[in-house]
Design a protein around this motif. Sequence first.
Motif, PDB file in Angstrom:
ATOM      1  N   LEU A 240       0.815  -1.218   0.000  1.00 61.21           N
ATOM      2  CA  LEU A 240       0.000   0.000   0.000  1.00 61.21           C
ATOM      3  C   LEU A 240       0.847   1.267   0.000  1.00 61.21           C
ATOM      4  O   LEU A 240       0.357   2.340  -0.364  1.00 61.21           O
ATOM      5  CB  LEU A 240      -0.927   0.012   1.226  1.00 61.21           C
ATOM      6  N   SER A 241       2.107   1.159   0.382  1.00 54.40           N
ATOM      7  CA  SER A 241       2.967   2.346   0.437  1.00 54.40           C
ATOM      8  C   SER A 241       3.513   2.722  -0.935  1.00 54.40           C
ATOM      9  O   SER A 241       4.185   3.742  -1.082  1.00 54.40           O
ATOM     10  CB  SER A 241       4.131   2.115   1.415  1.00 54.40           C
ATOM     11  N   LYS A 242       3.238   1.895  -1.962  1.00 58.80           N
ATOM     12  CA  LYS A 242       3.728   2.156  -3.323  1.00 58.80           C
ATOM     13  C   LYS A 242       2.565   2.151  -4.321  1.00 58.80           C
ATOM     14  O   LYS A 242       2.452   1.252  -5.162  1.00 58.80           O
ATOM     15  CB  LYS A 242       4.764   1.094  -3.721  1.00 58.80           C
ATOM     16  N   PRO A 243       1.678   3.142  -4.246  1.00 58.33           N
ATOM     17  CA  PRO A 243       0.493   3.154  -5.106  1.00 58.33           C
ATOM     18  C   PRO A 243       0.804   3.196  -6.602  1.00 58.33           C
ATOM     19  O   PRO A 243       0.027   2.693  -7.414  1.00 58.33           O
ATOM     20  CB  PRO A 243      -0.266   4.410  -4.660  1.00 58.33           C
ATOM     21  N   ASN A 244       1.966   3.758  -6.984  1.00 56.23           N
ATOM     22  CA  ASN A 244       2.303   3.833  -8.409  1.00 56.23           C
ATOM     23  C   ASN A 244       2.709   2.485  -8.993  1.00 56.23           C
ATOM     24  O   ASN A 244       2.792   2.331 -10.210  1.00 56.23           O
ATOM     25  CB  ASN A 244       3.425   4.856  -8.640  1.00 56.23           C
ATOM     26  N   GLU A 245       2.968   1.507  -8.141  1.00 53.16           N
ATOM     27  CA  GLU A 245       3.279   0.154  -8.610  1.00 53.16           C
ATOM     28  C   GLU A 245       2.075  -0.773  -8.467  1.00 53.16           C
ATOM     29  O   GLU A 245       2.074  -1.884  -9.010  1.00 53.16           O
ATOM     30  CB  GLU A 245       4.444  -0.435  -7.802  1.00 53.16           C
ATOM     31  N   LEU A 246       1.084  -0.314  -7.757  1.00 47.86           N
ATOM     32  CA  LEU A 246       0.003  -1.196  -7.322  1.00 47.86           C
ATOM     33  C   LEU A 246      -0.761  -1.829  -8.475  1.00 47.86           C
ATOM     34  O   LEU A 246      -0.880  -3.062  -8.555  1.00 47.86           O
ATOM     35  CB  LEU A 246      -0.945  -0.411  -6.406  1.00 47.86           C
ATOM     36  N   TRP A 247      -1.309  -1.013  -9.382  1.00 53.27           N
ATOM     37  CA  TRP A 247      -2.151  -1.584 -10.433  1.00 53.27           C
ATOM     38  C   TRP A 247      -1.361  -2.473 -11.385  1.00 53.27           C
ATOM     39  O   TRP A 247      -1.801  -3.560 -11.749  1.00 53.27           O
ATOM     40  CB  TRP A 247      -2.877  -0.489 -11.219  1.00 53.27           C
ATOM     41  N   THR A 248      -0.165  -2.020 -11.784  1.00 55.62           N
ATOM     42  CA  THR A 248       0.640  -2.803 -12.720  1.00 55.62           C
ATOM     43  C   THR A 248       0.995  -4.164 -12.141  1.00 55.62           C
ATOM     44  O   THR A 248       0.894  -5.194 -12.813  1.00 55.62           O
ATOM     45  CB  THR A 248       1.927  -2.039 -13.092  1.00 55.62           C
ATOM     46  N   THR A 249       1.437  -4.174 -10.882  1.00 52.22           N
ATOM     47  CA  THR A 249       1.790  -5.435 -10.221  1.00 52.22           C
ATOM     48  C   THR A 249       0.582  -6.360 -10.150  1.00 52.22           C
ATOM     49  O   THR A 249       0.659  -7.544 -10.497  1.00 52.22           O
ATOM     50  CB  THR A 249       2.317  -5.156  -8.796  1.00 52.22           C
ATOM     51  N   MET A 250      -0.538  -5.818  -9.705  1.00 49.75           N
ATOM     52  CA  MET A 250      -1.766  -6.606  -9.579  1.00 49.75           C
ATOM     53  C   MET A 250      -2.219  -7.150 -10.929  1.00 49.75           C
ATOM     54  O   MET A 250      -2.505  -8.349 -11.069  1.00 49.75           O
ATOM     55  CB  MET A 250      -2.859  -5.722  -8.980  1.00 49.75           C
TER      56      MET A 250
ATOM     57  N   ASP B  68      -2.396  11.182   2.786  1.00 50.48           N
ATOM     58  CA  ASP B  68      -3.548  12.082   2.790  1.00 50.48           C
ATOM     59  C   ASP B  68      -4.840  11.271   2.733  1.00 50.48           C
ATOM     60  O   ASP B  68      -4.909  10.243   2.055  1.00 50.48           O
ATOM     61  CB  ASP B  68      -3.454  13.017   1.584  1.00 50.48           C
ATOM     62  N   SER B  69      -5.861  11.715   3.432  1.00 51.40           N
ATOM     63  CA  SER B  69      -7.110  10.946   3.527  1.00 51.40           C
ATOM     64  C   SER B  69      -7.748  10.703   2.166  1.00 51.40           C
ATOM     65  O   SER B  69      -8.319   9.627   1.919  1.00 51.40           O
ATOM     66  CB  SER B  69      -8.110  11.669   4.438  1.00 51.40           C
ATOM     67  N   GLU B  70      -7.648  11.669   1.251  1.00 47.64           N
ATOM     68  CA  GLU B  70      -8.249  11.492  -0.079  1.00 47.64           C
ATOM     69  C   GLU B  70      -7.491  10.433  -0.879  1.00 47.64           C
ATOM     70  O   GLU B  70      -8.090   9.644  -1.616  1.00 47.64           O
ATOM     71  CB  GLU B  70      -8.250  12.826  -0.841  1.00 47.64           C
ATOM     72  N   VAL B  71      -6.172  10.409  -0.719  1.00 47.75           N
ATOM     73  CA  VAL B  71      -5.355   9.393  -1.385  1.00 47.75           C
ATOM     74  C   VAL B  71      -5.727   8.009  -0.863  1.00 47.75           C
ATOM     75  O   VAL B  71      -5.891   7.049  -1.632  1.00 47.75           O
ATOM     76  CB  VAL B  71      -3.853   9.672  -1.156  1.00 47.75           C
ATOM     77  N   ARG B  72      -5.856   7.887   0.453  1.00 43.42           N
ATOM     78  CA  ARG B  72      -6.240   6.598   1.049  1.00 43.42           C
ATOM     79  C   ARG B  72      -7.601   6.145   0.533  1.00 43.42           C
ATOM     80  O   ARG B  72      -7.820   4.961   0.260  1.00 43.42           O
ATOM     81  CB  ARG B  72      -6.277   6.703   2.581  1.00 43.42           C
ATOM     82  N   LYS B  73      -8.518   7.102   0.392  1.00 40.57           N
ATOM     83  CA  LYS B  73      -9.861   6.760  -0.058  1.00 40.57           C
ATOM     84  C   LYS B  73      -9.847   6.226  -1.484  1.00 40.57           C
ATOM     85  O   LYS B  73     -10.527   5.237  -1.798  1.00 40.57           O
ATOM     86  CB  LYS B  73     -10.762   7.990   0.029  1.00 40.57           C
ATOM     87  N   ILE B  74      -9.063   6.849  -2.377  1.00 41.27           N
ATOM     88  CA  ILE B  74      -8.985   6.394  -3.774  1.00 41.27           C
ATOM     89  C   ILE B  74      -8.426   4.978  -3.850  1.00 41.27           C
ATOM     90  O   ILE B  74      -8.968   4.109  -4.540  1.00 41.27           O
ATOM     91  CB  ILE B  74      -8.107   7.361  -4.599  1.00 41.27           C
ATOM     92  N   ILE B  75      -7.341   4.738  -3.121  1.00 41.46           N
ATOM     93  CA  ILE B  75      -6.714   3.407  -3.145  1.00 41.46           C
ATOM     94  C   ILE B  75      -7.649   2.364  -2.537  1.00 41.46           C
ATOM     95  O   ILE B  75      -7.815   1.256  -3.087  1.00 41.46           O
ATOM     96  CB  ILE B  75      -5.371   3.436  -2.387  1.00 41.46           C
ATOM     97  N   SER B  76      -8.284   2.704  -1.430  1.00 43.16           N
ATOM     98  CA  SER B  76      -9.179   1.755  -0.758  1.00 43.16           C
ATOM     99  C   SER B  76     -10.383   1.409  -1.631  1.00 43.16           C
ATOM    100  O   SER B  76     -10.751   0.234  -1.764  1.00 43.16           O
ATOM    101  CB  SER B  76      -9.654   2.338   0.583  1.00 43.16           C
ATOM    102  N   LYS B  77     -11.003   2.431  -2.222  1.00 41.77           N
ATOM    103  CA  LYS B  77     -12.166   2.176  -3.079  1.00 41.77           C
ATOM    104  C   LYS B  77     -11.785   1.322  -4.276  1.00 41.77           C
ATOM    105  O   LYS B  77     -12.523   0.408  -4.671  1.00 41.77           O
ATOM    106  CB  LYS B  77     -12.768   3.504  -3.565  1.00 41.77           C
ATOM    107  N   THR B  78     -10.611   1.605  -4.849  1.00 41.41           N
ATOM    108  CA  THR B  78     -10.159   0.850  -6.017  1.00 41.41           C
ATOM    109  C   THR B  78      -9.930  -0.618  -5.668  1.00 41.41           C
ATOM    110  O   THR B  78     -10.357  -1.522  -6.399  1.00 41.41           O
ATOM    111  CB  THR B  78      -8.867   1.462  -6.588  1.00 41.41           C
ATOM    112  N   LEU B  79      -9.268  -0.868  -4.548  1.00 36.72           N
ATOM    113  CA  LEU B  79      -9.021  -2.254  -4.148  1.00 36.72           C
ATOM    114  C   LEU B  79     -10.316  -2.961  -3.751  1.00 36.72           C
ATOM    115  O   LEU B  79     -10.463  -4.175  -3.969  1.00 36.72           O
ATOM    116  CB  LEU B  79      -8.006  -2.309  -3.004  1.00 36.72           C
ATOM    117  N   ARG B  80     -11.249  -2.226  -3.199  1.00 36.24           N
ATOM    118  CA  ARG B  80     -12.562  -2.815  -2.911  1.00 36.24           C
ATOM    119  C   ARG B  80     -13.237  -3.263  -4.198  1.00 36.24           C
ATOM    120  O   ARG B  80     -13.797  -4.366  -4.282  1.00 36.24           O
ATOM    121  CB  ARG B  80     -13.454  -1.814  -2.175  1.00 36.24           C
ATOM    122  N   PHE B  81     -13.183  -2.383  -5.208  1.00 38.09           N
ATOM    123  CA  PHE B  81     -13.814  -2.743  -6.487  1.00 38.09           C
ATOM    124  C   PHE B  81     -13.141  -3.972  -7.095  1.00 38.09           C
ATOM    125  O   PHE B  81     -13.813  -4.920  -7.510  1.00 38.09           O
ATOM    126  CB  PHE B  81     -13.754  -1.582  -7.481  1.00 38.09           C
TER     127      PHE B  81
END
Length: 354
Positions: free
Chosen positions: A119-129, A197-210
Motif C-alpha cells: 500500500l505504500s507504493k500506489p504507483n506500482e500497485l495496479w501494474t503489479t496486480m 492524505d485521507s483522499e489518497v487513502r480513499k482512492i486506493i481503498s475504493k479501487t481495491l474494494r472494487f
Amino acid sequence: MAKASDTLWDLAIAEVEKRENADDDGKRAEVWERSVLFMGNKNGGKTTIILRCLKREEIPKPTLALEYTFGRRARRPDTPKDVAHFWELGGGTSLMELIRIPITSNSIRTFAVVLVLDLSKPNELWTTMEKLLQVTRNHVNKILAKLEKTNPEVATEIKQRMRNNLQRDHPDYELVDPFPIPLVIIGSKYDIFHEFDSEVRKIISKTLRFVSHYYGASLVFTSKSEALLLKAHALVNHLAFGYDKSKSLSVDHSKPLFIPAGMDSLSQIGPPPASDSDIAKLRANTPLELWKKVFEKTFPPKSSCDLQDTRDPAQDLQYAEHEVDVMRAQKKQELEQYKRNASKSWKEMDFGSD
C-alpha cells in the motif's frame, strides 16, 4: 490382525497408526491437502505473513525465485493433521512464468492465491496486480480447458465453486467476473499507508474494494500490528486449512479494510473516484478498465523495467560455489549456442502448462 511373528514394537506401531487414522466412529479420517501461492510486490511482506501463519519465529529473508514450505494442522485432537503447501513467488512481476510449477492439473482443485500489494507504493500497485493476476488467470484457464476434456466434472466443480461466493440474488451477480480459483488480496504496510492524505487513502481503498469484489476475492489490510496480522492470518487459514470464514466486516476507508469475499457490493463501493465529466471522456470496454484508467490518472504507473528485479541471484557472492559456477557457465554457453541454432525463439516455444 496380529501375527505370531509380530514383535511388541510392531504391535505398538500398528496401534498408533490405527488411532491416528481413525475418527470418532473408528472410520479412517480423511487428510486434506491444500496449496496456496503468495505473490505480489517485491519486499511487500509475503514471507512475514507466511511465517506468521505458520507460527514460526524466524527473521524473513528475501525470496529469490520460487520458494516452498508447508504447515500441518489437526482439525481436532487425535486426528491426522491436514497439510497446507505454501509457495512464494519472489521478484515482483519478473518471474511470473514460475507459477506453472505449483499450479498444475493435479493441484488446481485445492489451490488458492494470495496477492500481497504494498500500500505504500500506489504507483506500482495496479501494474503489479494486473500482470500477476492476468498471467495466473491465463494459466489456470488453460488447465481448466484441458480438464473440460479429460475430467469435466472437476472443471465444472471448480467454476461453480467460485460463482458460489456470490449469491444468485446478489445485485452484482451478472456484473462481476470471479477469479477462477480462490483469491485473497492483502494490502500490506498499512502503518505507512495510514500516514497518507485521507483522499489518497480513499482512492486506493475504493479501487481495491472494487477489484476484490469484481474478482470475487477477499480483501484485508495489514501491517506489523498483531491485531491486523491476525485478520490476515484468519483469511489465509481459511484457504490453507479450511477454517471457518471470519464474520467480521470493515469497509470504513479511514480504518483498515477487512471484507470477506461476497460481502461487498458495487452500490456500497460507489463510482470510480473521478468527476462525471472525466469519466465520460474515458474510453473503457469493461468496468475494470474504467477503474484502471481513473486510478492511473492519479497514480501514473512506473515503467515495466522499474518493477523488474534486475539482480541475478546466481551472481550473488553469498551463494558462490566454484564447481557449480563453472558448470553453470558451461551450460550458459550451450544455451546461447542452442538459442542461435533453434528454429524457433524461446518466446514461441510451448513448454506446456504442467
